[in-house]
Write a protein that holds these residues in place. Structure first.
Motif, mmCIF file in Angstrom:
data_model
loop_
_atom_site.group_PDB
_atom_site.id
_atom_site.type_symbol
_atom_site.label_atom_id
_atom_site.label_comp_id
_atom_site.label_asym_id
_atom_site.label_seq_id
_atom_site.Cartn_x
_atom_site.Cartn_y
_atom_site.Cartn_z
ATOM 1 N N UNK A 388 0.638 -1.139 -0.001
ATOM 2 C CA UNK A 388 -0.020 0.079 -0.187
ATOM 3 C C UNK A 388 0.814 1.409 0.040
ATOM 4 N N UNK A 389 2.027 1.329 0.266
ATOM 5 C CA UNK A 389 2.966 2.344 0.637
ATOM 6 C C UNK A 389 3.140 2.990 -0.784
ATOM 7 N N UNK A 390 3.034 2.040 -1.798
ATOM 8 C CA UNK A 390 3.345 2.542 -3.010
ATOM 9 C C UNK A 390 2.189 3.579 -3.587
ATOM 10 N N UNK A 391 0.992 3.324 -3.123
ATOM 11 C CA UNK A 391 -0.097 4.486 -3.267
ATOM 12 C C UNK A 391 0.413 5.687 -2.750
ATOM 13 N N UNK A 392 0.767 5.849 -1.503
ATOM 14 C CA UNK A 392 1.200 6.838 -0.929
ATOM 15 C C UNK A 392 2.252 7.796 -1.631
ATOM 16 N N UNK A 393 3.019 6.954 -1.971
ATOM 17 C CA UNK A 393 4.555 7.562 -2.962
ATOM 18 C C UNK A 393 3.990 8.100 -4.024
ATOM 19 N N UNK A 394 2.947 7.399 -4.783
ATOM 20 C CA UNK A 394 2.320 7.974 -5.986
ATOM 21 C C UNK A 394 1.682 9.259 -5.864
ATOM 22 N N UNK A 395 0.992 9.363 -4.991
ATOM 23 C CA UNK A 395 0.129 10.574 -4.661
ATOM 24 C C UNK A 395 0.945 11.649 -4.199
#
Length: 808
Positions: A388-395
């Motif tokens: 899930x941390x990749x979603x935060x990175x992307x945003x």
């Protein structure tokens, strides 16, 4: 495999292709930029007797695209000299030249058939092992690889840059089942270290990660506008910086991106994500459909959610769209008690809690957009990513959010928010208020947050192993916010000194805009004292949005207005002495600036043993704008550097003139490279870090390198050659001619003469060698005299109240 990238081919020179080419030139890579040949002549070409076979015609499309890119502001390239690294050509004549390229990037139009045709040509001319990637934002990557050779498939994947590629950090990496692991590993390394990007590994799902979540978020807001009866202005006020989003917020962002682009992605998601439980969000509200029909697409069509017009007095005014009547109207001022309550809360995580607990329309919108967002992103794991941390990175990296959705959820409390998600009344299409099972499993297992900081390293909850794991690569970074309070050595209201380990400490200031006042001066001197007594070296940097906006001019203004010149003299003297201590301490001092580095922030950088700066550093001595000259050693330092550049066989006044004009015109670099070109950095005494997240770790490493090399405390300079009256004559004549031509005001002329007086060493009958302290005394005297001028006080007051320079 030992792989390096020396030359890149970019196929397609449109808005993205030309700018991707520029960014590769920024990092020192040679680029071959190609595009199609025109199918017909322009009238001007016909008039010149040119044909479709003329080279200038064949390369017209690619050369025009590159020229257009280079004229944009902000610029896609660090320095005009770097354009020479880009060679242009066309698909017909130059596709064969990709044979000596290490990486081929396809950036043609978003049509699968056209992309496949281009790859047919790539397959013919590439050498085995060459990387091939597509910068598509929506076409499935595996479809593009169909029918290609085994070697092509093994070295092929998606690499999705966000526009503009120089400035937006997100770099989505989308491998296929055939892509070699070593290719993914290399592109991850190269994107991070060399391109300076946040590399987000994505699955080959519709819109990947950034646009899947980002477009959902924007379209969710378009539905909520109707549910909550909000205006365009209200939405942009509520969803801007107070919420940790960019100033352009929601609708201004849509205008910049183009409503047609947003709609195309939304339609693609509606068609290609049939199992998305919230796909109804991607179906457009009526007012969006009407805007598209009317071709109100934003800036590209001169009107969208906002429209610029002239009023009766001929002044430009920006109108906003009334979503009920679909007419444009004057903007209304938006007030909110919740926004007022968030203003004093600097910590973004604490601010989110304050925002959530409000009672007005802003807080209602906050809850109505975040609770469904939490539900939505929870269900995208493992669909679009296993982690899930990749979603935060992307945003954060692609949409400019200060916190990603899971980070906001953590800030509000994961467990406390579950019931609020279930009970949210303003539910969006297809959403049921139920989070994914893995979130509840996490809570049931006793893990109360998605993230955990362990020994300064950021960990995330791994739903597969059901435990916290370090985020890959996090151990290589130093994040001040992640270091425990036990690492704090000393602090006051504006500064925190932190032990970074290995005998290195960091001095971070955290005032508003990181301006430099008494508390910062005290903190830097305390850091120098501690470092000289107990440590091996010192880094000066911080985790703010900008390194420093310069001296606290509010403090200077108060002293000057009250005519407390003894106090002001002492303050300027302390500033100068601090800069000199940075240079002449017994331990190595590395300053690590980034973003705005103005005035005093620039002066401290100029006095460091070494400057480890981020590629996006906008450095300058801008004191002319507030009616004074650089008073923290900057004027002295440029005189010193001019002296070191004088050569027996040159006209020394020209060297002085160049340095003088850099200060006199308040030149601010548009990149770290330009900061060196303007003379703010010295050869051999600086290095550029491409990735902002790595800046502190790189600066610490440089301190240790200097210490291990046997750092020797330098001695203050007493051999600075100044030109005296020989130089002053040039300065005074130049200032008088500029005033006579009405290019500068009387006060500008006075400031120029004061600066010339300092840089030339005062009234000396012949060129003379002087000490640094001699020049500092002249600098301080000139600074104080200018602070006694009414027009200087007017300039300072205007900057304090209006936020921009006054030329009076």
């Amino acid at each position: 495999m030992n792989r390096s990238i020396k030359k890149v081919a970019v196929l397609g020179s449109g808005v993205m292709g030309s700018r991707i080419a520029c960014h590769f030139a920024n990092i020192g890579v040679d680029v071959l930029l190609l595009d199609i040949v025109p199918r017909e002549l322009l009238p001007a070409e016909e008039a010149k007797g040119l044909t479709l076979q003329s080279d200038v015609v064949k390369n017209r499309i690619v050369n025009t695209s590159l020229e257009t890119a280079l004229k944009t502001n902000p610029s896609p390239i660090y320095s005009k000299s770097y354009v020479s690294r880009i060679a242009t050509g066309n698909f017909d004549d130059n596709m064969k030249d990709i044979g000596d390229c290490d990486w081929v990037i396809e950036v043609v139009v978003e049509r699968l058939d056209i992309k496949k045709t281009v790859f047919d040509q790539v397959e013919k001319h590439r050498r085995a092992g060459t990387l091939i990637t597509s910068n598509t934002s929506g076409i499935p990557i595996h479809l593009m690889a169909e029918g290609r050779s085994a070697d092509f498939k093994e070295h092929f994947c998606g690499t999705h840059f966000f526009n503009p590629p120089r400035y937006l950090e997100l770099f989505e990496l989308i491998p296929t089942a055939d892509t070699l692991v070593e290719v993914v590993d290399f592109l991850t390394y190269f994107g991070d270290k060399m391109l300076g990007k946040t590399v987000v590994l994505c699955k080959d799902t519709p819109a990947f990660i950034g646009n899947r979540i980002g477009v959902y978020s924007m379209l969710a807001l378009t539905h909520l506008v109707e549910k909550l009866g909000l205006t365009v202005e209200e939405v942009d006020k509520y969803t801007g910086p107070a919420m940790g989003h960019p100033k352009s917020a929601t609708f201004r962002t849509a205008d910049v991106v183009g409503l047609d682009t947003l709609v195309n992605v939304a339609n693609g998601l509606d068609q290609n994500a049939p199992d998305d439980e919230a796909k109804g969000v991607f179906q457009l509200p009526d007012y969006i459909s009407k805007m598209v029909e009317n071709k109100w697409l934003g800036e590209k069509s001169k009107q969208g959610f906002y429209k610029k017009e002239k009023d009766d007095q001929g002044n430009s005014v920006i109108l906003s769209l009334d979503l009920q009547s679909m007419t444009y109207k004057p903007q209304e001022k938006v007030k909110s008690s919740t926004l007022e309550a968030t203003k004093p809360v600097e910590d973004i995580r604490k601010r989110m809690k304050v925002y959530e607990q409000g009672t007005d329309k802003a807080a209602t919108l906050f809850r109505a957009m975040h609770y469904p967002l939490f539900e939505y992103v929870s269900h995208r794991v493992p669909e679009i990513t296993d982690d899930f941390y990749r979603i935060d990175d992307a945003m954060r990296a692609g949409f400019g959010w200060e916190l990603g959705p899971f980070e906001v959820w953590d800030a509000l409390g994961v467990r406390e928010t579950i019931d609020k998600i279930k009970n949210e009344e303003k539910r969006l299409p297809g959403q049921r208020g139920e989070v994914a099972v893995w979130v509840q499993e996490m809570l049931d297992a006793g893990f109360e947050s998605f993230y955990s900081i362990v020994d300064g390293v950021k960990n995330f909850y791994d739903s597969t192993s059901k435990q916290y794991k370090p985020i890959p690569g996090a151990a290589d970074l130093i994040v001040l916010d992640h270091l425990a309070d036990s690492k704090t050595v000393w602090k006051n209201s504006g500064v925190t000194i932190t032990d970074l380990g290995d005998g290195v400490i960091n001095c971070a200031f955290h005032t508003k805009m990181n301006t430099i006042g008494g508390e910062v001066i005290q903190g830097i001197n305390k850091a120098l004292d501690l470092a000289e007594q107990e440590y091996r070296g010192l880094v000066i940097t911080n985790d703010g949005k900008n390194f420093s906006a310069g001296a606290n001019i509010g403090m200077i203004f108060m002293m000057a207005v009250e005519q407390d010149y003894e106090e002001l003299d002492m303050a300027v003297s302390m500033f100068q002495n601090t800069a000199m201590r940075i240079r002449y301490s017994s331990i190595p001092v590395v300053v690590a600036p980034f973003q705005l580095t103005l005035g005093g922030g620039c002066e401290f950088s100029m006095h460091a043993d070494f400057v480890q700066l981020h590629a996006e550093t906008y450095m300058g001595l801008v004191e002319f704008g507030v009616g004074v000259i650089p008073g923290g050693g900057g004027s002295k330092e440029f005189a010193l550097r001019a002296s070191d550049e004088y050569k027996p066989d040159q006209i020394v006044q020209n060297t002085l003139k160049d340095r003088f004009l850099t200060i006199g015109q308040a030149k601010v670099s548009t990149s770290a490279v330009e900061a060196a070109e303007l003379g703010y950095l010295q050869p051999g005494k600086y290095a550029i870090t491409m990735n902002r997240k790595r800046l502190l770790a790189d600066a610490k490493a440089k301190v240790l390198e200097l210490a291990n090399a046997g750092y020797v405390q330098p001695a203050p300079r007493k051999d600075i050659k100044v030109l005296g009256n020989q130089g002053l004559g040039i300065v005074y004549v130049g200032a008088s001619s500029m005033r006579a031509g009405n290019y500068i005001s009387d006060h500008d002329k006075k400031i120029s003469e004061k600066l010339g007086w300092v840089m030339c060493g005062g009234n000396l009958s012949a060129p003379t060698e002087v000490s640094e302290q001699y020049l500092l005394d002249l600098e301080r005297k000139a600074f104080l005299e200018l602070c006694g001028e009414r027009k200087t006080l007017e300039r300072i007051q205007h900057m304090l109240t209006k936020g921009k320079a006054l030329r009076n």
